[in-house]
Design a protein around this motif. Structure first.
Motif, PDB file in Angstrom:
ATOM      1  N   PHE A  13       3.799 -13.151   3.385  1.00  0.00           N
ATOM      2  CA  PHE A  13       4.013 -11.989   4.263  1.00  0.00           C
ATOM      3  C   PHE A  13       3.620 -12.466   5.642  1.00  0.00           C
ATOM      4  CE2 PHE A  13       3.415  -9.400   0.353  1.00  0.00           C
ATOM      5  CZ  PHE A  13       4.622  -8.727   0.403  1.00  0.00           C
ATOM      6  N   HIS A  16       0.686 -14.972   6.000  1.00  0.00           N
ATOM      7  CA  HIS A  16      -0.236 -14.779   4.897  1.00  0.00           C
ATOM      8  C   HIS A  16       0.459 -15.115   3.574  1.00  0.00           C
ATOM      9  CE1 HIS A  16      -3.306 -13.179   2.439  1.00  0.00           C
ATOM     10  NE2 HIS A  16      -2.821 -11.969   2.286  1.00  0.00           N
ATOM     11  N   VAL A  18       0.753 -14.984  -0.200  1.00  0.00           N
ATOM     12  CA  VAL A  18       0.247 -14.074  -1.221  1.00  0.00           C
ATOM     13  C   VAL A  18       0.440 -14.638  -2.626  1.00  0.00           C
ATOM     14  CG1 VAL A  18       0.503 -11.760  -2.161  1.00  0.00           C
ATOM     15  CG2 VAL A  18       0.630 -12.118   0.293  1.00  0.00           C
ATOM     16  N   GLN A  37      -8.485  -9.352  -9.329  1.00  0.00           N
ATOM     17  CA  GLN A  37      -9.044  -8.394  -8.386  1.00  0.00           C
ATOM     18  C   GLN A  37      -7.941  -7.818  -7.515  1.00  0.00           C
ATOM     19  OE1 GLN A  37     -11.658 -11.128  -6.561  1.00  0.00           O
ATOM     20  NE2 GLN A  37     -13.474 -10.383  -7.640  1.00  0.00           N
ATOM     21  N   SER A  38      -8.263  -6.726  -6.878  1.00  0.00           N
ATOM     22  CA  SER A  38      -7.335  -6.128  -5.937  1.00  0.00           C
ATOM     23  C   SER A  38      -7.059  -7.120  -4.803  1.00  0.00           C
ATOM     24  CB  SER A  38      -7.965  -4.832  -5.435  1.00  0.00           C
ATOM     25  OG  SER A  38      -7.382  -4.475  -4.235  1.00  0.00           O
ATOM     26  N   GLY A  39      -5.797  -7.232  -4.418  1.00  0.00           N
ATOM     27  CA  GLY A  39      -5.432  -8.166  -3.359  1.00  0.00           C
ATOM     28  C   GLY A  39      -5.094  -9.552  -3.880  1.00  0.00           C
ATOM     29  N   GLY A  40      -5.123  -9.714  -5.180  1.00  0.00           N
ATOM     30  CA  GLY A  40      -4.882 -11.032  -5.762  1.00  0.00           C
ATOM     31  C   GLY A  40      -3.407 -11.428  -5.832  1.00  0.00           C
ATOM     32  N   GLY A  41      -2.526 -10.467  -5.601  1.00  0.00           N
ATOM     33  CA  GLY A  41      -1.101 -10.777  -5.621  1.00  0.00           C
ATOM     34  C   GLY A  41      -0.378 -10.302  -6.869  1.00  0.00           C
ATOM     35  N   LYS A  42      -1.058  -9.514  -7.696  1.00  0.00           N
ATOM     36  CA  LYS A  42      -0.454  -9.059  -8.954  1.00  0.00           C
ATOM     37  C   LYS A  42       0.761  -8.173  -8.686  1.00  0.00           C
ATOM     38  CE  LYS A  42      -4.186  -6.836 -10.189  1.00  0.00           C
ATOM     39  NZ  LYS A  42      -5.021  -7.016  -8.983  1.00  0.00           N
ATOM     40  N   THR A  43       0.568  -7.175  -7.840  1.00  0.00           N
ATOM     41  CA  THR A  43       1.665  -6.260  -7.540  1.00  0.00           C
ATOM     42  C   THR A  43       2.836  -7.015  -6.930  1.00  0.00           C
ATOM     43  OG1 THR A  43       0.173  -4.398  -7.242  1.00  0.00           O
ATOM     44  CG2 THR A  43       2.322  -4.242  -6.180  1.00  0.00           C
ATOM     45  N   THR A  44       2.534  -7.922  -6.023  1.00  0.00           N
ATOM     46  CA  THR A  44       3.592  -8.690  -5.380  1.00  0.00           C
ATOM     47  C   THR A  44       4.385  -9.485  -6.416  1.00  0.00           C
ATOM     48  OG1 THR A  44       2.176  -8.841  -3.442  1.00  0.00           O
ATOM     49  CG2 THR A  44       4.079 -10.306  -3.514  1.00  0.00           C
TER      50      THR A  44
HETATM   51  N1  LIG Z   1       4.394  -5.519   2.309  1.00  0.00           N
HETATM   52  C1  LIG Z   1       3.329  -6.280   2.612  1.00  0.00           C
HETATM   53  N2  LIG Z   1       3.188  -6.778   3.854  1.00  0.00           N
HETATM   54  C2  LIG Z   1       2.118  -7.561   4.163  1.00  0.00           C
HETATM   55  N3  LIG Z   1       1.148  -7.899   3.305  1.00  0.00           N
HETATM   56  C3  LIG Z   1       1.225  -7.433   2.056  1.00  0.00           C
HETATM   57  C4  LIG Z   1       2.319  -6.595   1.641  1.00  0.00           C
HETATM   58  N4  LIG Z   1       2.139  -6.284   0.339  1.00  0.00           N
HETATM   59  C5  LIG Z   1       0.996  -6.894  -0.043  1.00  0.00           C
HETATM   60  N5  LIG Z   1       0.446  -7.581   0.983  1.00  0.00           N
HETATM   61  C6  LIG Z   1      -0.774  -8.383   0.920  1.00  0.00           C
HETATM   62  O1  LIG Z   1      -0.647  -9.279  -0.145  1.00  0.00           O
HETATM   63  C7  LIG Z   1      -1.861  -9.415  -0.832  1.00  0.00           C
HETATM   64  C8  LIG Z   1      -1.660  -9.168  -2.309  1.00  0.00           C
HETATM   65  O2  LIG Z   1      -1.347  -7.819  -2.494  1.00  0.00           O
HETATM   66  P1  LIG Z   1      -0.970  -7.219  -3.902  1.00  0.00           P
HETATM   67  O3  LIG Z   1       0.149  -7.997  -4.477  1.00  0.00           O
HETATM   68  O4  LIG Z   1      -0.763  -5.769  -3.712  1.00  0.00           O
HETATM   69  O5  LIG Z   1      -2.284  -7.498  -4.754  1.00  0.00           O
HETATM   70  P2  LIG Z   1      -2.821  -6.753  -6.028  1.00  0.00           P
HETATM   71  O6  LIG Z   1      -1.724  -5.973  -6.651  1.00  0.00           O
HETATM   72  O7  LIG Z   1      -3.304  -7.876  -6.898  1.00  0.00           O
HETATM   73  O8  LIG Z   1      -3.953  -5.899  -5.594  1.00  0.00           O
HETATM   74  C9  LIG Z   1      -2.852  -8.497  -0.174  1.00  0.00           C
HETATM   75  O9  LIG Z   1      -3.649  -9.251   0.693  1.00  0.00           O
HETATM   76  C10 LIG Z   1      -1.984  -7.543   0.598  1.00  0.00           C
HETATM   77  O10 LIG Z   1      -2.642  -7.140   1.755  1.00  0.00           O
END
Ligand SMILES: Nc1ncnc2c1ncn2[C@@H]1O[C@H](COP(=O)(O)OP(=O)(O)O)[C@@H](O)[C@H]1O
Ligand SMILES: [Mg+2]
Lengths: 362, 320
Positions: A13, A16, A18, A37-44
């Motif tokens: 991103f 950054h 991810v 943990q939260s912010g680990g990139g799971k959702t992404t």
């Molecule tokens: N659309 C986006 N734009 C910029 N940064 C993003 C975006 N989505 C997620 N991030 C960043 O990517 C990292 C991983 O996020 P995310 O995948 O949501 O982690 P998780 O689901 O493990 O908590 C975080 O640091 C978040 O701030």
């Protein structure tokens, strides 16, 4: 049903990064849990599989076909969001039928499919209500129903139980498991709750700072963590982690006066490192005794958490504290003198600098 | 919650109610004045002190819709008896209804056409402003737009200049391209006025609609466009209704440009109504009648959208 293959996937991103060189194969019919943990990139990672997020580089294959450049609609994958995905202006029935309308299924088949799913998820009596009239658990049941109704190639769930309270989470967990067994759909489930991960997964994928830490069945991840992060993240209460040094066959926790004796064959890997070392032992591998005996060192209890089925007891050795798991009421109070031992077969040595488990491949 | 209220709370509540009624009375007085004047005979319209009790008549409305001229001589009894009731009212006021010499048909005043113009121009420009505004807002809300903040500021900045300042240049340009005194001309003008407002308000509403709604639709096999129409739009309706009311009121009430840019064909009601003051002695009852009718569409429109407005005016689209 499908096999999902993630190859060398990177995601940025802006500046950054991810996802860092993610490689993972999810087998047909498998239930994989991404834990971290939260912010680990799971959702992404999950969104990249679904096609809601593009990948910067790398490939995603579904059943051997590259899909990384396809739109979400063309991947035949269903997604359950943590919240806010039921359309408030539609009834539960319309919500569940919504994906079927996209493929222009005829009304009779549609009704049949909706009723069947509603039956399975025990939401049949809510079909004519609006989502706002449902409880949190039922909302997520509907969301799962909507995901399952068109029998997608794979089912992706991003912390679907995250907003529910503990009791309901436990119940829904069991339902999701039952549903997976009944349907056998390839599933990827994201959570930060390691208990959820342990109880649901065929394999757990641990992701931290965009780097895949370990992939394996729950017991393997629990018993053989490949590094300190996994060791500390998985398991509750958390593993005891202490800097140690070797004095002959004795493992001495820094700050403790006396070491624990380890059999020679257990120390081979530990001896191989020149650098600083960290010992990881789960509370159940810290054994307490009321009498002094061979291999036990003296300690004093400092804190007791009675949990019903067992107690968690903190014991002080010199300047350090170890947590032990004992049967209920094994010790009666704080300040009691006890003797402690570490089960060498359940001890993990980590290279402090790299965090890697020194047992290597086991 | 139906808790027990302290005497202090009860008192505060009473004071608040009284204050609301006082404010309401002050605000409704002009409307009462217009409404009562539009049912008065002409001679009671301007009495000092104002006449409060009178026998209502619809003659102002008859006069509003017909073209009249001063009676030079009284109509004969036969003529008077042969005339329909509404024409008799005009005779009673010392005027006569202008009729076509040959066919004898009544000549209508311009009010009906102006009113229709107002409706057409306001409705079309409102529909355009709200739909374009919603699409633009959606784009800004959901996609990465290079220089997004600058664009949004630019859009807002079009409202910073009082529009009348550019009235003369606009008039000259319109004359060159042949847009003056056309419906299209005013529609473009009002759409442009309202667009920046619509974009900003709708952006606020759409930002509040969780992306998960569309994303769920996208993975379920819908295109972005279908997801917009099936999922986003129904959720944005409240905001669109609120925006539409504001845009409609602005277009409906606009006076200055309508006065400058139109004279007959596309003239709206606001410049027409006062123009009637100028011909001879002003007949305030007719002006009041025209004004009263002019108030009705906004009232109806607002009433129809009231459920959306109650939620929309608080500028929150989604109950979380
Ligand atoms: N659309 C986006 N734009 C910029 N940064 C993003 C975006 N989505 C997620 N991030 C960043 O990517 C990292 C991983 O996020 P995310 O995948 O949501 O982690 P998780 O689901 O493990 O908590 C975080 O640091 C978040 O701030
Ligand atoms: Mg997440």
């Amino acid at each position: 049903m499908a096999q999902i293959d993630i190859r060398n996937v990177q995601k940025f991103f802006g500046q950054h990064q991810v996802l860092k060189n993610l490689n993972l194969t999810i087998e047909d019919g498998e239930f994989v849990v991404m834990l971290g943990q939260s912010g680990g990139g799971k959702t992404t990672a999950l969104r990249a599989i679904a096609g809601l997020e593009t990948v910067t580089s790398g490939k995603i294959l579904i059943n051997g076909t590259e899909v990384q450049d396809r739109k979400a609609a063309d991947r035949d994958i269903a997604f359950v969001f943590q919240s806010f995905s039921l359309y408030p202006h539609m009834t539960v029935r319309e919500n569940i039928a919504f994906p079927l309308r996209a493929v222009r299924m005829n009304a009779a088949d549609r009704d049949k499919a909706v009723s069947e799913v509603a039956e399975t998820l025990q939401i049949a009596e809510h079909l004519n209500r609006k989502p706002s009239a449902l409880s949190g658990g039922d909302m997520q049941r509907v969301a799962i129903g909507r995901a399952l109704v068109r029998r997608p190639q794979a089912l992706l769930m991003d912390e679907p139980l995250g907003v529910l309270d503990a009791k309901l989470r436990e119940q829904m967990r069991a339902e999701i498991k039952r549903l997976h067994i009944a349907r056998g759909s390839t599933s990827v489930y994201v959570t930060h709750d390691q208990i959820e991960a342990m109880s649901l997964a065929d394999r757990i994928v641990i992701l931290h700072d965009g780097v895949l830490q370990q992939v394996g069945p729950p017991d393997e991840v629990y018993l053989h963590p490949t590094n300190l992060f996994v060791a500390k993240f998985v398991g509750s209460p958390v593993m005891n982690v202490n800097a140690v040094r070797l004095e002959g066959n004795s493992v001495v926790i820094n700050g403790a006066s006396q070491g624990f004796h380890f059999p020679d064959q257990m120390l081979g890997h530990a001896r191989s490192t020149a650098g600083e070392m960290t010992l990881g032992v789960r509370p159940e591998a810290v054994l307490l005794s009321h009498q002094p005996s061979d291999g036990f060192v003296e300690a004093v209890t400092t804190n007791i958490e009675p949990l019903g089925s067992h107690d968690i007891v903190d014991v002080r050795l010199g300047d350090t504290v170890l947590r032990a798991r004992t049967e209920s009421a094994f010790v009666s109070g704080e300040g009691q003198k006890v003797w402690a031992r570490i089960d060498p077969s359940q001890a993990h040595f980590f290279d402090t600098a790299t965090g890697l488990n020194l047992r290597g491949a086991n | 919650m139906a808790g027990v209220r302290t005497p202090r709370e009860i008192l505060t509540n009473r004071v608040a109610i009284v204050a609301v009624f006082v404010a309401l009375a002050i605000m409704l007085t002009p409307i009462y004045w217009i409404a009562s004047t539009s049912f008065k005979p002409r001679n009671l319209a301007t009495t000092i002190p104002p006449t409060v009790v009178f026998e209502p008549t619809v003659s102002p409305f008859v006069k509003l819709f017909t073209k009249r001229s001063q009676l030079r001589e009284q109509p004969t009894q036969e003529e008077y008896d042969a005339a329909p009731w509404w024409e008799q009212m005009v005779f009673d006021g010392g005027e006569k209804v202008v009729r076509n010499r040959r066919s004898g048909e009544v000549t209508m005043s311009g009010y009906g056409d102006r009113f229709t113009n107002s409706l057409i121009i306001s409705i079309v420009s409102t529909v355009l402003a709200v739909s374009m505004g919603t699409l633009t807002a959606y784009g800004f809300s959901r996609f990465k737009v290079a220089g997004e903040d600058d664009w949004l500021f630019f859009i807002l900045s079009t409202r910073m200049l009082p529009p009348v300042v550019v009235a003369i240049p606009m008039f000259l340009m319109y004359r060159v391209v042949g847009l003056n005194d056309t419906h299209l001309g005013l529609i473009i003008l009002y759409t442009a006025f309202n667009l920046s407002f619509a974009v900003w308000i709708m952006k606020g509403f759409i930002d509040e609609i969780p992306r998960e709604y569309e994303e769920a639709a996208l993975v379920d096999g819908y295109t972005r466009m279908q997801a917009f129409f099936k999922v986003v739009l129904p959720e944005a309706l409240t905001g669109m209704a609120a925006t539409a009311v504001f845009c409609f009121i602005t277009a409906w009430n606009e006076y200055a440009f309508a006065l400058i840019m139109t004279n007959r064909n596309a003239q709206t009601a606001p410049p027409y109504i006062p123009s009637q003051v100028g011909s001879g002695l002003p007949d305030w009852t007719v002006i009041a009648a025209g004004t009263l009718l002019f108030l009705i569409p906004v009232a109806i429109f607002t009433f129809l959208l009231r459920n959306h407005l109650l939620r929309g005016m608080s500028f929150g689209a989604i109950r979380k």
